[in-house]
Scaffold this motif. Structure first.
Motif, PDB file in Angstrom:
ATOM      1  N   LYS A  56      22.503 -46.298 -22.474  1.00  0.00           N
ATOM      2  CA  LYS A  56      22.085 -44.910 -22.606  1.00  0.00           C
ATOM      3  C   LYS A  56      21.037 -44.761 -23.705  1.00  0.00           C
ATOM      4  CE  LYS A  56      23.964 -40.222 -23.111  1.00  0.00           C
ATOM      5  NZ  LYS A  56      25.196 -39.421 -23.344  1.00  0.00           N
ATOM      6  N   HIS A  57      21.148 -45.594 -24.738  1.00  0.00           N
ATOM      7  CA  HIS A  57      20.208 -45.549 -25.857  1.00  0.00           C
ATOM      8  C   HIS A  57      19.679 -46.950 -26.159  1.00  0.00           C
ATOM      9  CE1 HIS A  57      21.491 -41.443 -26.544  1.00  0.00           C
ATOM     10  NE2 HIS A  57      22.744 -41.846 -26.630  1.00  0.00           N
ATOM     11  N   PHE A  58      18.511 -47.005 -26.827  1.00  0.00           N
ATOM     12  CA  PHE A  58      17.875 -48.283 -27.170  1.00  0.00           C
ATOM     13  C   PHE A  58      17.750 -49.178 -25.940  1.00  0.00           C
ATOM     14  CE2 PHE A  58      20.041 -47.121 -31.268  1.00  0.00           C
ATOM     15  CZ  PHE A  58      18.880 -46.822 -31.967  1.00  0.00           C
ATOM     16  N   GLY A  59      17.338 -48.576 -24.831  1.00  0.00           N
ATOM     17  CA  GLY A  59      17.234 -49.313 -23.576  1.00  0.00           C
ATOM     18  C   GLY A  59      15.894 -49.980 -23.355  1.00  0.00           C
ATOM     19  N   GLY A  60      14.982 -49.883 -24.305  1.00  0.00           N
ATOM     20  CA  GLY A  60      13.666 -50.490 -24.156  1.00  0.00           C
ATOM     21  C   GLY A  60      12.795 -50.157 -25.346  1.00  0.00           C
ATOM     22  N   SER A  61      11.531 -50.573 -25.297  1.00  0.00           N
ATOM     23  CA  SER A  61      10.635 -50.357 -26.440  1.00  0.00           C
ATOM     24  C   SER A  61       9.382 -49.575 -26.059  1.00  0.00           C
ATOM     25  CB  SER A  61      10.223 -51.708 -27.036  1.00  0.00           C
ATOM     26  OG  SER A  61       9.578 -52.508 -26.060  1.00  0.00           O
ATOM     27  N   SER A  62       9.379 -48.923 -24.905  1.00  0.00           N
ATOM     28  CA  SER A  62       8.218 -48.133 -24.475  1.00  0.00           C
ATOM     29  C   SER A  62       8.601 -46.688 -24.242  1.00  0.00           C
ATOM     30  CB  SER A  62       7.621 -48.726 -23.194  1.00  0.00           C
ATOM     31  OG  SER A  62       7.106 -50.019 -23.421  1.00  0.00           O
ATOM     32  N   ALA A  63       7.719 -45.784 -24.614  1.00  0.00           N
ATOM     33  CA  ALA A  63       7.932 -44.347 -24.420  1.00  0.00           C
ATOM     34  C   ALA A  63       6.567 -43.673 -24.355  1.00  0.00           C
ATOM     35  CB  ALA A  63       8.773 -43.766 -25.559  1.00  0.00           C
ATOM     36  N   GLU A  64       6.561 -42.386 -24.044  1.00  0.00           N
ATOM     37  CA  GLU A  64       5.298 -41.652 -23.933  1.00  0.00           C
ATOM     38  C   GLU A  64       4.606 -41.581 -25.288  1.00  0.00           C
ATOM     39  OE1 GLU A  64       4.163 -37.077 -23.103  1.00  0.00           O
ATOM     40  OE2 GLU A  64       5.182 -38.090 -21.436  1.00  0.00           O
ATOM     41  N   ILE A  65       3.290 -41.844 -25.275  1.00  0.00           N
ATOM     42  CA  ILE A  65       2.489 -41.776 -26.499  1.00  0.00           C
ATOM     43  C   ILE A  65       2.089 -40.330 -26.738  1.00  0.00           C
ATOM     44  CG2 ILE A  65       0.420 -42.601 -27.678  1.00  0.00           C
ATOM     45  CD1 ILE A  65       0.407 -44.964 -25.715  1.00  0.00           C
ATOM     46  N   PRO A  66       2.484 -39.724 -27.865  1.00  0.00           N
ATOM     47  CA  PRO A  66       2.144 -38.320 -28.128  1.00  0.00           C
ATOM     48  C   PRO A  66       0.635 -38.092 -28.091  1.00  0.00           C
ATOM     49  CG  PRO A  66       3.762 -39.127 -29.715  1.00  0.00           C
ATOM     50  CD  PRO A  66       3.295 -40.313 -28.942  1.00  0.00           C
ATOM     51  N   GLY A  67       0.226 -37.029 -27.404  1.00  0.00           N
ATOM     52  CA  GLY A  67      -1.185 -36.665 -27.341  1.00  0.00           C
ATOM     53  C   GLY A  67      -1.969 -37.366 -26.261  1.00  0.00           C
ATOM     54  N   ILE A  68      -1.424 -38.460 -25.717  1.00  0.00           N
ATOM     55  CA  ILE A  68      -2.122 -39.211 -24.662  1.00  0.00           C
ATOM     56  C   ILE A  68      -1.403 -39.052 -23.332  1.00  0.00           C
ATOM     57  CG2 ILE A  68      -2.821 -41.522 -23.895  1.00  0.00           C
ATOM     58  CD1 ILE A  68      -3.261 -42.280 -26.770  1.00  0.00           C
ATOM     59  N   GLY A  69      -0.079 -39.049 -23.395  1.00  0.00           N
ATOM     60  CA  GLY A  69       0.705 -38.851 -22.181  1.00  0.00           C
ATOM     61  C   GLY A  69       0.995 -40.110 -21.408  1.00  0.00           C
ATOM     62  N   GLU A  70       0.445 -41.250 -21.853  1.00  0.00           N
ATOM     63  CA  GLU A  70       0.708 -42.522 -21.197  1.00  0.00           C
ATOM     64  C   GLU A  70       1.943 -43.181 -21.820  1.00  0.00           C
ATOM     65  OE1 GLU A  70      -0.860 -43.706 -18.665  1.00  0.00           O
ATOM     66  OE2 GLU A  70      -2.710 -42.517 -18.569  1.00  0.00           O
ATOM     67  N   ILE A  71       2.571 -44.077 -21.051  1.00  0.00           N
ATOM     68  CA  ILE A  71       3.699 -44.836 -21.575  1.00  0.00           C
ATOM     69  C   ILE A  71       3.156 -46.039 -22.344  1.00  0.00           C
ATOM     70  CG2 ILE A  71       5.768 -46.155 -20.993  1.00  0.00           C
ATOM     71  CD1 ILE A  71       6.033 -43.180 -20.508  1.00  0.00           C
ATOM     72  N   GLY A  72       3.564 -46.171 -23.580  1.00  0.00           N
ATOM     73  CA  GLY A  72       3.074 -47.267 -24.418  1.00  0.00           C
ATOM     74  C   GLY A  72       4.148 -47.789 -25.348  1.00  0.00           C
ATOM     75  N   TYR A  73       3.796 -48.817 -26.091  1.00  0.00           N
ATOM     76  CA  TYR A  73       4.729 -49.486 -26.997  1.00  0.00           C
ATOM     77  C   TYR A  73       5.048 -48.587 -28.190  1.00  0.00           C
ATOM     78  CZ  TYR A  73       6.506 -53.088 -30.220  1.00  0.00           C
ATOM     79  OH  TYR A  73       7.267 -53.814 -31.104  1.00  0.00           O
ATOM     80  N   ILE A  74       6.314 -48.311 -28.395  1.00  0.00           N
ATOM     81  CA  ILE A  74       6.751 -47.419 -29.471  1.00  0.00           C
ATOM     82  C   ILE A  74       6.325 -47.954 -30.830  1.00  0.00           C
ATOM     83  CG2 ILE A  74       8.791 -46.519 -30.669  1.00  0.00           C
ATOM     84  CD1 ILE A  74      10.170 -46.462 -27.897  1.00  0.00           C
ATOM     85  N   GLY A  75       6.416 -49.282 -31.016  1.00  0.00           N
ATOM     86  CA  GLY A  75       6.079 -49.874 -32.309  1.00  0.00           C
ATOM     87  C   GLY A  75       4.645 -49.592 -32.719  1.00  0.00           C
ATOM     88  N   LEU A  76       3.706 -49.640 -31.757  1.00  0.00           N
ATOM     89  CA  LEU A  76       2.309 -49.395 -32.086  1.00  0.00           C
ATOM     90  C   LEU A  76       2.067 -47.924 -32.399  1.00  0.00           C
ATOM     91  CD1 LEU A  76      -0.381 -50.855 -32.368  1.00  0.00           C
ATOM     92  CD2 LEU A  76      -0.861 -50.321 -29.971  1.00  0.00           C
ATOM     93  N   THR A  77       2.722 -47.028 -31.678  1.00  0.00           N
ATOM     94  CA  THR A  77       2.612 -45.597 -31.978  1.00  0.00           C
ATOM     95  C   THR A  77       3.139 -45.312 -33.380  1.00  0.00           C
ATOM     96  OG1 THR A  77       2.969 -45.083 -29.640  1.00  0.00           O
ATOM     97  CG2 THR A  77       3.211 -43.282 -31.198  1.00  0.00           C
ATOM     98  N   ALA A  78       4.294 -45.904 -33.708  1.00  0.00           N
ATOM     99  CA  ALA A  78       4.877 -45.725 -35.046  1.00  0.00           C
ATOM    100  C   ALA A  78       3.950 -46.296 -36.112  1.00  0.00           C
ATOM    101  CB  ALA A  78       6.245 -46.402 -35.110  1.00  0.00           C
ATOM    102  N   PHE A  79       3.305 -47.407 -35.811  1.00  0.00           N
ATOM    103  CA  PHE A  79       2.370 -48.039 -36.749  1.00  0.00           C
ATOM    104  C   PHE A  79       1.179 -47.130 -37.025  1.00  0.00           C
ATOM    105  CE2 PHE A  79      -1.542 -50.636 -37.072  1.00  0.00           C
ATOM    106  CZ  PHE A  79      -1.320 -51.208 -38.314  1.00  0.00           C
ATOM    107  N   VAL A  80       0.632 -46.511 -35.983  1.00  0.00           N
ATOM    108  CA  VAL A  80      -0.503 -45.597 -36.163  1.00  0.00           C
ATOM    109  C   VAL A  80      -0.101 -44.425 -37.043  1.00  0.00           C
ATOM    110  CG1 VAL A  80      -2.046 -43.995 -34.977  1.00  0.00           C
ATOM    111  CG2 VAL A  80      -1.623 -46.265 -34.008  1.00  0.00           C
ATOM    112  N   LEU A  81       1.080 -43.848 -36.783  1.00  0.00           N
ATOM    113  CA  LEU A  81       1.583 -42.761 -37.636  1.00  0.00           C
ATOM    114  C   LEU A  81       1.754 -43.236 -39.068  1.00  0.00           C
ATOM    115  CD1 LEU A  81       4.278 -41.171 -35.280  1.00  0.00           C
ATOM    116  CD2 LEU A  81       2.063 -40.198 -35.916  1.00  0.00           C
ATOM    117  N   ASN A  82       2.260 -44.448 -39.236  1.00  0.00           N
ATOM    118  CA  ASN A  82       2.456 -45.058 -40.548  1.00  0.00           C
ATOM    119  C   ASN A  82       1.133 -45.112 -41.308  1.00  0.00           C
ATOM    120  OD1 ASN A  82       2.831 -46.881 -42.682  1.00  0.00           O
ATOM    121  ND2 ASN A  82       4.075 -48.298 -41.500  1.00  0.00           N
ATOM    122  N   VAL A  83       0.088 -45.603 -40.658  1.00  0.00           N
ATOM    123  CA  VAL A  83      -1.216 -45.743 -41.306  1.00  0.00           C
ATOM    124  C   VAL A  83      -1.808 -44.375 -41.646  1.00  0.00           C
ATOM    125  CG1 VAL A  83      -3.590 -46.520 -40.966  1.00  0.00           C
ATOM    126  CG2 VAL A  83      -1.698 -47.977 -40.237  1.00  0.00           C
TER     127      VAL A  83
END
Length: 536
Positions: A460-487
């Motif tokens: 039910k949770h932690f079932g993968g590492s991809s989700a919708e990228i905010p502002g783009i609407g495409e499914i992408g790697y959560i880690g890279l989205t989090a990294f961009v926010l981090n920077v």
């Protein structure tokens, strides 16, 4: 699937397992130092490894049993999208060529054992150093667990894992024995054990893949038949044939790029790097390590072969071990199983040492016992390496294997958030230490919450590492989205904190430290004030 225990394969497997066990204990005498009770000696092999030892060690470190089992398993189950591991290992080498030599130089100059040591010295912040250390330990734990999952997959296929109704102790006894042996020689020999065993591990893997890529296609009628069978299965299963559908392109690209950025943030990658004897060794290794990417590309093709060979397993992680048992003579299946098993032991040892060093240097010494001697540091690190492996073993035995895999994916999201502090710090001191800590926190929180919301057929949770990228609407790697926010948060907060004249920590490094080599005049390992007397 063959019934009962595959005696011949098991005998060959045991032979190689005993061989590397003996090597693991004998490694304590290899390049033995006058004083073994330092983290430099136990945890970094005396910083003495040359080009080929470092190459085998890094290869054994990065290309694990999980790689051997999971990459073709992903292709077997989900299609060509599983090939993301191949481009990301190609992308990583130009990247590490730019920063690994700098990290080696400054670490050699100041006696740094971990990435957190460097972060503390560069930014003068124990808080930021602690954040990097905790992230490294958390990300490493499920990675170690997956190595044990790899061993367990091989044992199951050989018929010694026991059935579903077998007593839990009897069922897991072979894994417990393998764990006990791993723990014993790691405790005794430190990093020298996996460095020596890596020669056997990588040789076996290259032999197995070379044979598999020639022998299995001949038995299956050639690659035309293999690709046709795979394409048919993917089309029937709705995953878009051999080429991933357009909807998966963003996910594929972001996962490959994000994974490339994350790979050398893992503590075990840095531990293997810092064990080398010179800056030039690191530079040479970044040019010859791509040979492993060639191996990985061929390894990934085994997923297609498993489909063409009619391998049917409930757990995709068993697909490649089962392919080997079905297609190879029993004796060579034993060699292949040994390659996977030893491919688990080497990285598991390095990972446990790396996690233990982080705890010892950046938690125990920084916050619990600042006056710890070098001998006390080494003793604590040895004990923690055992506890880390015990934790991984409990994780494997108590939880579903899918959970272990998904938590390893979560670990990749986490470890990527240390990139700005580590790689950024190697090139500039502009980032404010509190801004880096704030960016790290945002990236960790976003990545964890986003991953928590991903469901799968089994979780039910932690079932993968991809989700919708905010502002783009495409499914992408959560880690890279989090990294961009981090920077973004790090940059904005740095401007704010500098404008507010917030206090910055003391940088104990100098510009010339980042290009120093072992043979340069006047270059010697000197400990930072915070760790003086602790490891030399």
């Amino acid at each position: 699937m063959k019934d009962g225990v595959n005696g011949v394969a098991l005998a060959v497997f045991i032979f190689f397992f005993l061989l590397v066990t003996v090597m693991g204990f004998l490694a304590a005498r290899w390049r033995k130092a006058a004083n073994e009770n330092t983290l430099d000696e136990w945890g970094l092999g005396g910083r003495s490894f040359g080009t080929w030892v470092t190459w085998f060690l890094l290869g054994g470190d990065l290309y694990t049993a999980y790689t051997f089992v999971a990459v073709p398993a992903a292709i077997y189950a989900a299609g060509a999208a599983g090939f993301f591991a191949v481009p990301y290992t190609i992308l990583i080498y130009p990247l590490i060529f730019t920063f690994l030599p700098r990290l080696w130089s400054v670490s050699h100059k100041h006696g740094y054992v971990t990435t957190s040591d460097f972060v503390r010295g560069r930014f003068g912040s124990k808080g930021l150093s602690l954040a990097v250390a905790l992230t490294g330990i958390l990300a490493t734990m499920p990675y170690i667990a997956l190595q044990l999952v790899g061993i367990q997959a091989v044992l199951d296929v050989m018929g010694i894992g026991g059935g579903e109704n077998t007593n839990w102790f009897i069922k897991d006894l072979p894994l417990l024995i393998a764990f006990g042996v791993l723990a014993a020689y790691t405790y005794s020999s430190g990093l020298r054990a996996p460095a020596l065993i890596a020669f056997v591990k990588d040789t076996l893997i290259y032999i197995v893949i070379a044979v598999a890529i020639i022998y299995i296609p001949i038995k299956l009628g050639g690659f035309d038949e293999i690709f046709a069978a795979a394409d048919k299965k993917y089309t029937e299963n709705g995953v878009g044939g051999l080429i991933p559908p357009a909807a998966g392109h963003w996910g594929y690209a972001t996962l490959a790029f994000g994974s490339a950025l994350a790979l050398f943030m893992y503590p075990h990658s840095i531990t293997a790097t810092l064990s080398s004897r010179s800056r030039e060794v690191i530079r040479r290794n970044t040019t010859i390590l791509p040979l492993y990417s060639l191996m990985l590309g061929m390894l990934a093709l085994l997923g297609f072969m498993a489909i063409a060979a009619g391998v049917i397993v409930a757990n995709p992680q068993l697909a490649i071990p089962q392919l080997f048992e079905n297609m190879f003579p029993d004796w060579f299946a034993g060699v292949a199983f040994a390659a996977i098993g030893i491919g688990a032991l080497v990285p598991a040892a390095i990972m446990s040492i790396a996690a233990a060093n982080l705890f010892t240097r950046n938690i125990y010494k920084d916050f619990i016992r600042p006056d710890a001697t070098a001998e006390q540091e080494t003793k604590v690190s040895k004990l923690v390496s055992l506890l880390v492996k015990v934790g991984a073993l409990v994780f494997v035995l108590a939880m579903d294997k899918t959970v272990a895999i998904n938590f390893q994916l979560l670990g990749g999201i986490w470890i990527l958030q240390t990139f700005p502090a580590l790689v950024g710090g190697l090139f500039t001191r502009w980032f404010h230490r509190w801004a880096l800590l704030g960016g790290w926190a945002v990236g960790m929180i976003y990545g964890t919450v986003a991953a928590y919301g991903v469901a799968s057929p089994t979780q039910k949770h932690f079932g993968g590492s991809s989700a919708e990228i905010p502002g783009i609407g495409e499914i992408g790697y959560i880690g890279l989205t989090a990294f961009v926010l981090n920077v973004v948060v790090t940059v904005v907060l740095t401007f704010v904190l500098k404008a507010a004249k917030a206090p910055e920590g003391v940088d104990e490094t100098r510009l010339e430290d980042y290009t120093a080599d072992a043979g340069d005049p006047g270059v010697q390992v000197e400990l930072p004030p915070a760790t003086a007397g602790s490891s030399h």
